[in-house]
Design a protein around this motif. Structure first.
Motif, PDB file in Angstrom:
ATOM      1  N   ILE A  34      -2.820 -29.781  -6.651  1.00 18.14           N
ATOM      2  CA  ILE A  34      -3.008 -29.252  -8.006  1.00 18.14           C
ATOM      3  C   ILE A  34      -3.934 -30.177  -8.778  1.00 18.14           C
ATOM      4  O   ILE A  34      -3.833 -31.407  -8.669  1.00 18.14           O
ATOM      5  CB  ILE A  34      -1.669 -29.135  -8.743  1.00 18.14           C
ATOM      6  N   GLY A  35      -4.822 -29.577  -9.534  1.00 19.12           N
ATOM      7  CA  GLY A  35      -5.722 -30.357 -10.368  1.00 19.12           C
ATOM      8  C   GLY A  35      -5.527 -30.043 -11.837  1.00 19.12           C
ATOM      9  O   GLY A  35      -5.118 -28.933 -12.197  1.00 19.12           O
ATOM     10  N   TRP A  36      -5.794 -31.021 -12.670  1.00 21.44           N
ATOM     11  CA  TRP A  36      -5.838 -30.838 -14.125  1.00 21.44           C
ATOM     12  C   TRP A  36      -7.289 -30.972 -14.573  1.00 21.44           C
ATOM     13  O   TRP A  36      -8.002 -31.887 -14.136  1.00 21.44           O
ATOM     14  CB  TRP A  36      -5.002 -31.875 -14.856  1.00 21.44           C
ATOM     15  N   ALA A  97      -4.870 -25.986 -12.060  1.00 18.70           N
ATOM     16  CA  ALA A  97      -5.347 -25.023 -11.068  1.00 18.70           C
ATOM     17  C   ALA A  97      -4.925 -25.487  -9.680  1.00 18.70           C
ATOM     18  O   ALA A  97      -4.741 -26.685  -9.435  1.00 18.70           O
ATOM     19  CB  ALA A  97      -6.864 -24.880 -11.143  1.00 18.70           C
ATOM     20  N   ALA A  98      -4.782 -24.533  -8.782  1.00 21.23           N
ATOM     21  CA  ALA A  98      -4.402 -24.821  -7.410  1.00 21.23           C
ATOM     22  C   ALA A  98      -5.650 -25.117  -6.578  1.00 21.23           C
ATOM     23  O   ALA A  98      -6.670 -24.430  -6.701  1.00 21.23           O
ATOM     24  CB  ALA A  98      -3.643 -23.641  -6.811  1.00 21.23           C
ATOM     25  N   LEU A 108     -12.870 -32.985  -8.209  1.00 14.15           N
ATOM     26  CA  LEU A 108     -12.773 -32.958  -9.674  1.00 14.15           C
ATOM     27  C   LEU A 108     -14.134 -32.972 -10.359  1.00 14.15           C
ATOM     28  O   LEU A 108     -14.281 -32.449 -11.460  1.00 14.15           O
ATOM     29  CB  LEU A 108     -11.969 -34.166 -10.160  1.00 14.15           C
ATOM     30  N   THR A 109     -15.114 -33.591  -9.730  1.00 12.69           N
ATOM     31  CA  THR A 109     -16.380 -33.828 -10.423  1.00 12.69           C
ATOM     32  C   THR A 109     -17.552 -33.001  -9.908  1.00 12.69           C
ATOM     33  O   THR A 109     -18.574 -32.911 -10.580  1.00 12.69           O
ATOM     34  CB  THR A 109     -16.760 -35.315 -10.329  1.00 12.69           C
ATOM     35  N   ASN A 110     -17.427 -32.429  -8.732  1.00 13.16           N
ATOM     36  CA  ASN A 110     -18.501 -31.609  -8.174  1.00 13.16           C
ATOM     37  C   ASN A 110     -18.282 -30.163  -8.598  1.00 13.16           C
ATOM     38  O   ASN A 110     -17.314 -29.529  -8.180  1.00 13.16           O
ATOM     39  CB  ASN A 110     -18.495 -31.735  -6.650  1.00 13.16           C
ATOM     40  N   THR A 111     -19.186 -29.654  -9.429  1.00 16.78           N
ATOM     41  CA  THR A 111     -19.003 -28.320 -10.000  1.00 16.78           C
ATOM     42  C   THR A 111     -18.894 -27.249  -8.925  1.00 16.78           C
ATOM     43  O   THR A 111     -18.060 -26.342  -9.016  1.00 16.78           O
ATOM     44  CB  THR A 111     -20.166 -27.980 -10.943  1.00 16.78           C
ATOM     45  N   ALA A 112     -19.705 -27.359  -7.888  1.00 16.89           N
ATOM     46  CA  ALA A 112     -19.668 -26.361  -6.814  1.00 16.89           C
ATOM     47  C   ALA A 112     -18.303 -26.358  -6.134  1.00 16.89           C
ATOM     48  O   ALA A 112     -17.749 -25.294  -5.826  1.00 16.89           O
ATOM     49  CB  ALA A 112     -20.769 -26.636  -5.807  1.00 16.89           C
ATOM     50  N   ARG A 113     -17.753 -27.538  -5.924  1.00 19.77           N
ATOM     51  CA  ARG A 113     -16.434 -27.618  -5.287  1.00 19.77           C
ATOM     52  C   ARG A 113     -15.357 -27.092  -6.222  1.00 19.77           C
ATOM     53  O   ARG A 113     -14.422 -26.424  -5.806  1.00 19.77           O
ATOM     54  CB  ARG A 113     -16.136 -29.050  -4.858  1.00 19.77           C
ATOM     55  N   THR A 114     -15.480 -27.400  -7.518  1.00 24.23           N
ATOM     56  CA  THR A 114     -14.503 -26.911  -8.478  1.00 24.23           C
ATOM     57  C   THR A 114     -14.457 -25.393  -8.463  1.00 24.23           C
ATOM     58  O   THR A 114     -13.378 -24.787  -8.463  1.00 24.23           O
ATOM     59  CB  THR A 114     -14.833 -27.406  -9.893  1.00 24.23           C
ATOM     60  N   ILE A 115     -15.623 -24.783  -8.436  1.00 27.90           N
ATOM     61  CA  ILE A 115     -15.692 -23.322  -8.464  1.00 27.90           C
ATOM     62  C   ILE A 115     -15.120 -22.709  -7.199  1.00 27.90           C
ATOM     63  O   ILE A 115     -14.391 -21.713  -7.242  1.00 27.90           O
ATOM     64  CB  ILE A 115     -17.153 -22.865  -8.668  1.00 27.90           C
ATOM     65  N   THR A 116     -15.411 -23.297  -6.060  1.00 24.84           N
ATOM     66  CA  THR A 116     -15.020 -22.670  -4.793  1.00 24.84           C
ATOM     67  C   THR A 116     -13.639 -23.076  -4.313  1.00 24.84           C
ATOM     68  O   THR A 116     -13.011 -22.328  -3.558  1.00 24.84           O
ATOM     69  CB  THR A 116     -16.041 -23.002  -3.689  1.00 24.84           C
ATOM     70  N   GLU A 117     -13.150 -24.226  -4.739  1.00 21.69           N
ATOM     71  CA  GLU A 117     -11.904 -24.735  -4.161  1.00 21.69           C
ATOM     72  C   GLU A 117     -10.690 -24.628  -5.068  1.00 21.69           C
ATOM     73  O   GLU A 117      -9.570 -24.808  -4.608  1.00 21.69           O
ATOM     74  CB  GLU A 117     -12.102 -26.188  -3.715  1.00 21.69           C
TER      75      GLU A 117
END
Length: 131
Positions: A34-36, A97-98, A108-117
């Motif tokens: 889980i991320g905040w 978010a899960a 947490l910091t890579n926008t592409a990873r945030t969107i996809t993961e």
């Protein structure tokens, strides 16, 4: 499908503390890291912290390191973000978010990873730090 609901946001004075909660409906929270995240008015979405599915691994961005602590209680289907020594610049809407990938700073910091993961975003809880 996993549904997440944040709570615990409030108006607090600088130097104060809050504990944010991210509660999951149904079962299955223990399958996910889980991320905040947070978003302040006029600013971009920012990763804050994440925790592995078993709670053994945690990561924090530099701006909150040493002040915020992420934890989880899988028996209660809840992830927490203890926020201490709050500053006015911590003012934002906080979201959980899960994460289907691995909890690390890149997530947490890579926008592409945030969107996809990350998925199953909650509706957010407002934290305001002001005197």
């Amino acid at each position: 499908q996993l549904q997440l609901v944040e709570s615990g946001g409030a108006l607090v004075q600088p130097g104060g503390s809050l504990r944010l909660s991210c509660a999951a409906s149904g079962s299955g929270l223990d399958h996910y890291a889980i991320g905040w995240f947070r978003q302040a008015p006029g600013k971009e979405h920012e990763g804050v912290s994440c925790i592995s599915s078993d709670g053994a691994s945690t990561n924090y961005v530099d701006s909150v390191k040493g002040r915020f602590t992420i934890s989880r209680d899988n028996a209660k289907n809840t992830v927490y973000l203890q926020s201490n020594s709050l500053k006015p610049e911590d003012t934002a809407v906080y979201y959980c978010a899960a994460l289907i990938g691995q909890c690390n700073i890149g997530a947490l910091t890579n926008t592409a990873r945030t969107i996809t993961e990350f998925g199953s975003w909650g509706q957010g809880t407002q934290v305001t730090v002001s005197s």
